[in-house]
Design an enzyme around this catalytic site. Sequence first.
Site, PDB file in Angstrom:
ATOM      1  N   HIS A  98       0.840  -1.212   0.000  1.00  0.00           N
ATOM      2  CA  HIS A  98       0.000   0.000   0.000  1.00  0.00           C
ATOM      3  C   HIS A  98       0.867   1.251   0.000  1.00  0.00           C
ATOM      4  O   HIS A  98       1.945   1.281   0.588  1.00  0.00           O
ATOM      5  CB  HIS A  98      -0.975   0.003   1.185  1.00  0.00           C
ATOM      6  CG  HIS A  98      -0.341   0.080   2.543  1.00  0.00           C
ATOM      7  ND1 HIS A  98      -0.106   1.279   3.183  1.00  0.00           N
ATOM      8  CD2 HIS A  98       0.087  -0.886   3.389  1.00  0.00           C
ATOM      9  CE1 HIS A  98       0.435   1.054   4.373  1.00  0.00           C
ATOM     10  NE2 HIS A  98       0.570  -0.259   4.522  1.00  0.00           N
ATOM     11  N   ASP A 100      -0.458   4.410   0.776  1.00  0.00           N
ATOM     12  CA  ASP A 100      -0.942   5.452   1.672  1.00  0.00           C
ATOM     13  C   ASP A 100      -0.259   5.321   3.026  1.00  0.00           C
ATOM     14  O   ASP A 100       0.357   4.296   3.341  1.00  0.00           O
ATOM     15  CB  ASP A 100      -2.467   5.379   1.833  1.00  0.00           C
ATOM     16  CG  ASP A 100      -2.932   4.084   2.488  1.00  0.00           C
ATOM     17  OD1 ASP A 100      -2.387   3.008   2.158  1.00  0.00           O
ATOM     18  OD2 ASP A 100      -3.847   4.135   3.337  1.00  0.00           O
ATOM     19  N   GLU A 166      -5.150   1.350   2.642  1.00  0.00           N
ATOM     20  CA  GLU A 166      -4.907   0.348   3.676  1.00  0.00           C
ATOM     21  C   GLU A 166      -5.015   0.943   5.074  1.00  0.00           C
ATOM     22  O   GLU A 166      -5.552   0.304   5.990  1.00  0.00           O
ATOM     23  CB  GLU A 166      -3.521  -0.287   3.481  1.00  0.00           C
ATOM     24  CG  GLU A 166      -3.300  -1.556   4.294  1.00  0.00           C
ATOM     25  CD  GLU A 166      -2.794  -1.303   5.709  1.00  0.00           C
ATOM     26  OE1 GLU A 166      -2.841  -2.232   6.538  1.00  0.00           O
ATOM     27  OE2 GLU A 166      -2.347  -0.173   5.996  1.00  0.00           O
ATOM     28  N   ASP A 195       4.480  -6.312   4.469  1.00  0.00           N
ATOM     29  CA  ASP A 195       3.799  -5.210   5.166  1.00  0.00           C
ATOM     30  C   ASP A 195       3.700  -5.529   6.660  1.00  0.00           C
ATOM     31  O   ASP A 195       2.713  -5.220   7.306  1.00  0.00           O
ATOM     32  CB  ASP A 195       2.397  -4.992   4.566  1.00  0.00           C
ATOM     33  CG  ASP A 195       1.698  -3.760   5.153  1.00  0.00           C
ATOM     34  OD1 ASP A 195       2.400  -2.866   5.650  1.00  0.00           O
ATOM     35  OD2 ASP A 195       0.455  -3.714   5.134  1.00  0.00           O
ATOM     36  N   HIS A 228     -27.929  17.036  35.034  1.00  0.00           N
ATOM     37  CA  HIS A 228     -27.088  17.642  36.071  1.00  0.00           C
ATOM     38  C   HIS A 228     -26.972  16.642  37.224  1.00  0.00           C
ATOM     39  O   HIS A 228     -27.981  16.191  37.781  1.00  0.00           O
ATOM     40  CB  HIS A 228     -27.747  18.943  36.545  1.00  0.00           C
ATOM     41  CG  HIS A 228     -26.883  19.772  37.448  1.00  0.00           C
ATOM     42  ND1 HIS A 228     -26.386  19.313  38.652  1.00  0.00           N
ATOM     43  CD2 HIS A 228     -26.438  21.060  37.319  1.00  0.00           C
ATOM     44  CE1 HIS A 228     -25.683  20.264  39.227  1.00  0.00           C
ATOM     45  NE2 HIS A 228     -25.699  21.337  38.431  1.00  0.00           N
ATOM     46  N   THR A 330     -19.851  18.290  35.761  1.00  0.00           N
ATOM     47  CA  THR A 330     -20.715  17.402  36.553  1.00  0.00           C
ATOM     48  C   THR A 330     -21.944  16.975  35.751  1.00  0.00           C
ATOM     49  O   THR A 330     -23.086  17.219  36.139  1.00  0.00           O
ATOM     50  CB  THR A 330     -21.143  18.095  37.853  1.00  0.00           C
ATOM     51  OG1 THR A 330     -21.807  19.332  37.529  1.00  0.00           O
ATOM     52  CG2 THR A 330     -19.953  18.378  38.740  1.00  0.00           C
ATOM     53  N   HIS A 445       3.132   3.893  12.393  1.00  0.00           N
ATOM     54  CA  HIS A 445       1.980   4.602  12.974  1.00  0.00           C
ATOM     55  C   HIS A 445       2.388   5.543  14.110  1.00  0.00           C
ATOM     56  O   HIS A 445       1.549   6.299  14.597  1.00  0.00           O
ATOM     57  CB  HIS A 445       0.899   3.637  13.504  1.00  0.00           C
ATOM     58  CG  HIS A 445       0.225   2.838  12.454  1.00  0.00           C
ATOM     59  ND1 HIS A 445      -1.040   2.317  12.599  1.00  0.00           N
ATOM     60  CD2 HIS A 445       0.626   2.458  11.220  1.00  0.00           C
ATOM     61  CE1 HIS A 445      -1.383   1.644  11.513  1.00  0.00           C
ATOM     62  NE2 HIS A 445      -0.380   1.722  10.667  1.00  0.00           N
TER      63      HIS A 445
END
Length: 478
Positions: A98, A100, A166, A195, A228, A330, A445
Amino acid sequence: MANVEKYFKLVDQSQQQFIETLREVVAIPSVSGDASKRSEVVRMGEWLQARWEALGAVCKRVEPGKQNLEGTELDLPPIILGQYGNDPTKKTVLVYGHYDVQPALLSDGWETDPFTLVEKPDGRLVGRGSTDDKGPVLGWLLCAETHKQAGLELPVNLKFCFEGMEESGSEGLDQVIVDEADKWFRGTDVVCISDNYWLGTNKPCLTHGLRGVSYFHLQVEGPGADLHSGVFGGTVHEPMVDLVHLLSKLVDSKGHIQVPGIYDQVMPVTEEEEKTYEGLEFSHEALARDLKNDIIIHKEERDTLKHRWRFPTLSIHGVEGAFHSSGDKTVIPAKVRGKFSLRTVPNMEPAKVSELVTKYLNDEFAKLNSKNTMRVIETHGGRWWYSSPNHPNFMAGAAATEKVYGVKPDLTREGGSIPVTLTFEEALGVNVLLLPMGAADDGAHSINEKLDKRNFIQGIKLLGCYLYEVAQTDLTAV
């Protein structure tokens, strides 16, 4: 094999040229998950197609359709199919990769501009996509170009399939593979994918197994709007309280999945498999260094690897709809959605996993006697993949690895998923080999992603040597 030695010699002589080519493609910010970068993803695909066609390959640009990204309808990046060589007397190898990459910003913590490849003094080639997956994709191209420069024919016919989605789920790819199985991919003898990564940083490996992944959303809904806590706390069933309780029932602190029956489908560990954990380049000390903390559950290295590779695991990823900003608020959220995934292994079936998980959560929710509503939503159910390391395709990969690196490769499985592996195997009916180029510490990554110069150059040799080994291997001897 005189041609192999000639090829190796020319690769060594071309190292700086190869690094400059990697620098050229890293500079293209082909981030598939960013709508503003879609034109760059397309540019990267077109770069690959033009370079292969200049070499003499026949290419086909497939437009897989459209997607909605960040509220904008976009054309999906093209899938570049190609064939280099069409000799009926040669075997045909299909390679996948891939083009990308993941998003990357200098402000994320990068030491240098992520889209400018930097060669560090220690040999690291730092840049987004260097190892995932532009380095390996480039490796196939540089292998073919180097053969042509040396006046050598490739020992096999080479087909390729390079996609640009990918990192964003490979949208559109499976259908293209199925559609082209008896067309463009006809005649394929084996598939090779580069990969993934070595188990460690010094010893190469072949990968013959991947876990599947089933992803779930657990939604709990109560009031019509956020409340609340000072007014309604203790007077209503709070969705967040129910959700936290249910999430806590999924997995214990030792990583054991609490869903009844989930382990019943798991393939037992055999004596033969036990032997495969011996002599692997893996240690708890190195793992703790990578983690920057010793938070490892298991005492024995082989148990850690088993739980990474061949046992199912369940991880909780986050909660949608809850307050998550800095400071204090809260609020009682009206609707929350917990997200978790379950990594599956042989012989688990996604449908059965979904059935067991859904039943268990419904049973646990009923015990709460809550007036809220709960829903389990499976968003993905991808299967595991497993192949025998004794298949001739793997034997060819092992022989090539030993020629290039001088050692027998580790035989590994991985905890993650590469869905296209199973798609190719089922659609084409041929063996798939995972032949990694990068090392375990490459940081795909992550910030400062890198590919070691050694792995890049030796990896280009490895990909070429693998083609020679396949050429002289009897692929029917299974």
